[in-house]
Design a protein around this motif. Structure first.
Motif: not given
Ligand code: ATP
Ligand code: MG
Length: 433
Positions: A113, A115, A258
């Motif tokens: 991603r 970010e 979410r």
């Molecule tokens: P966040 O609110 O932290 O952005 P998300 O809702 O985008 O998380 P999900 O898509 O549900 O995250 O992904 C599940 C898990 O993957 C998250 O709870 C987190 O632990 C991990 N995760 C998500 N994005 C990242 C990232 N850019 N770097 C590291 N871990 C991540």
């Protein structure tokens, strides 16, 4: 000297020195998942872009801002930003959903991603996740939440809070969308540009916006729980009852929606306060519409994903011990180059029998070989020269106790060596010489 090429921003290397942490976590997640009847699935690193547009959702941050896509030979591909879409695609494509329900699969994979990199937020990160298809019952929700809970407990992680919410089904959400739209309409001038564009299409996404102004406004927004239809409300109440039944403590947090569009009814997160702002270590929920959206028969499903970097970071910050990796059993030190072929043969024989054996391959002096064997924490060393080759008797030194033992290098050597290394002692072996 040529300029060093660095890894891209937001990516990490895991060196052999640090791999034990990953092995510890990977081992636990696999063990716990298998106790719940989940088996591993492996899916491609990239998929057709449309898969994520249709599942994760056009108005999400992930699709709007964070995907790595390429056009290759006129087809648009995207590096997976998460594991659910690919896993459900694979379940459909491989006919898994025609089999006995529920179908269950877990994965450990990298996600991509775009970010802003910071602690706990990377551009390439890793998830352990799982999906369960074919059950609409809240007992299935309780089952996977208890699985995530068990993993966190087994890893020894403390100070986490389980937050749950229900975001309803398309029916009750229609009413909620109307209320939300009305609420944000009145505060339109303060919303960020992305949220403005979401107002008509998907106002719930505004609740998930990371901009401080939008999230401040969102604090007073109507909550979905007040709009749940009877079926969704009953589903949520039953889930809470099941969690109580298992003794799993949770809080109901109506702000959890979410970041991905496919969720319906249950959503949940495990959050820790020990790794700073990016404290969500696990996120998941139910997505009853996704399989149909991806071309399958209507099939209820649910799942979650955990960020492995965040799990490891939490464990480090909480001072949790990781499994230690094994160290070298025997270091053979050839006295000179002439002894190398026999040392090599001896190492080869022992390795075939499963021992971790090393010998000098860089041409060190005997003295620096000894220093090196110390550095790699070899349990035993054996100096190997002309005398040892001719007599077929060598001295084995226990590096911990300093004890030395003469040992015959005959056909029986491997099994004698096994006895010695298992006991770590020499007693009783001497008579065998
Ligand atoms: P966040 O609110 O932290 O952005 P998300 O809702 O985008 O998380 P999900 O898509 O549900 O995250 O992904 C599940 C898990 O993957 C998250 O709870 C987190 O632990 C991990 N995760 C998500 N994005 C990242 C990232 N850019 N770097 C590291 N871990 C991540
Ligand atoms: Mg995110």
């Amino acid at each position: 000297m040529a300029l060093l090429i660095k890894r891209p921003n937001g990516t990490e290397d895991v060196t052999p020195k640090n791999i034990a942490k990953w092995h510890t976590v990977e081992h636990v997640v696999k063990e716990v998942a298998s106790c719940y009847g989940f088996k591993e699935i492996r899916i491609p690193t990239f998929e057709n872009t449309e898969l994520f547009q249709r599942s994760v959702g056009e108005t999400t941050d992930v699709v709007q801002k964070e995907m790595y896509s390429v056009i290759a030979k006129e087809t648009k591909f995207t590096l997976r930003p998460e594991g659910t879409a690919g896993t459900i695609r694979a379940m459909l494509q491989n006919g898994m959903l025609n089999d006995a329900m529920p179908q269950k699969a877990y994965y450990i994979l990298s996600c991509f991603r775009h970010e802003r990199p910071q602690a706990g937020r990377l551009r390439e990160f890793h998830q352990f996740g799982l999906e369960m298809a074919g059950s609409a019952k809240p007992s299935a929700d309780a089952d996977i939440i208890s699985l995530a809970y068990e993993i966190i407990k087994t890893l020894g992680i403390k100070n986490t809070e389980l937050k749950i919410n229900s975001i309803g089904c398309p029916e009750c959400r229609a009413e909620y969308h109307k209320a939300l739209k009305g609420f944000f309409e009145n505060r339109k001038s303060d919303l960020c540009e992305t949220c403005l564009s979401r107002l008509d299409k998907n106002p719930m996404r505004i609740l998930d916006c990371k901009s401080p102004v939008c999230s401040e406004i969102a604090k007073d927004a109507p909550v979905i729980l007040d709009f749940l239809c009877e079926e969704c409300s009953e589903h949520f109440n039953k889930l809470k009852g099941y969690l109580d039944n298992l003794g799993i403590i949770y809080t109901v947090d109506p702000t959890i929606v979410r970041g991905l569009d496919y969720y319906t009814k249950t959503v949940f997160e495990f959050v820790t306060t020990d790794i700073g702002a990016q404290g969500t270590i696990c996120g998941g929920g139910r997505y009853d519409g996704l399989i149909q959206e991806l071309g399958g028969h209507p099939t209820p499903a649910l799942g979650f994903a955990m960020g492995l970097e965040r799990l490891i970071l939490t464990m480090e910050n909480q001072g949790i011990e990781f499994d230690t990796e094994d160290s070298c059993t025997l270091y053979i030190a050839p006295m000179d180059e002439a002894a190398v072929p026999e040392a090599m043969k001896l190492a080869h024989t022992l390795r075939k029998d499963g021992f971790w054996v090393e010998y000098d391959t860089v041409g060190r002096s005997l003295k620096s070989q000894m220093k090196y064997s110390d550095k790699i924490k070899a349990k035993f060393t054996m100096v190997f020269g002309e005398n040892e080759i001719n007599s077929k008797i060598a001295k084995l030194k226990n590096m911990k106790t300093g004890e030395e033992l003469e040992i015959k290098l005959d056909d029986d050597f491997s099994s004698k060596f096994l006895d010695i290394t298992v006991d770590g002692m020499f007693s009783g072996i001497l008579s065998d010489l």
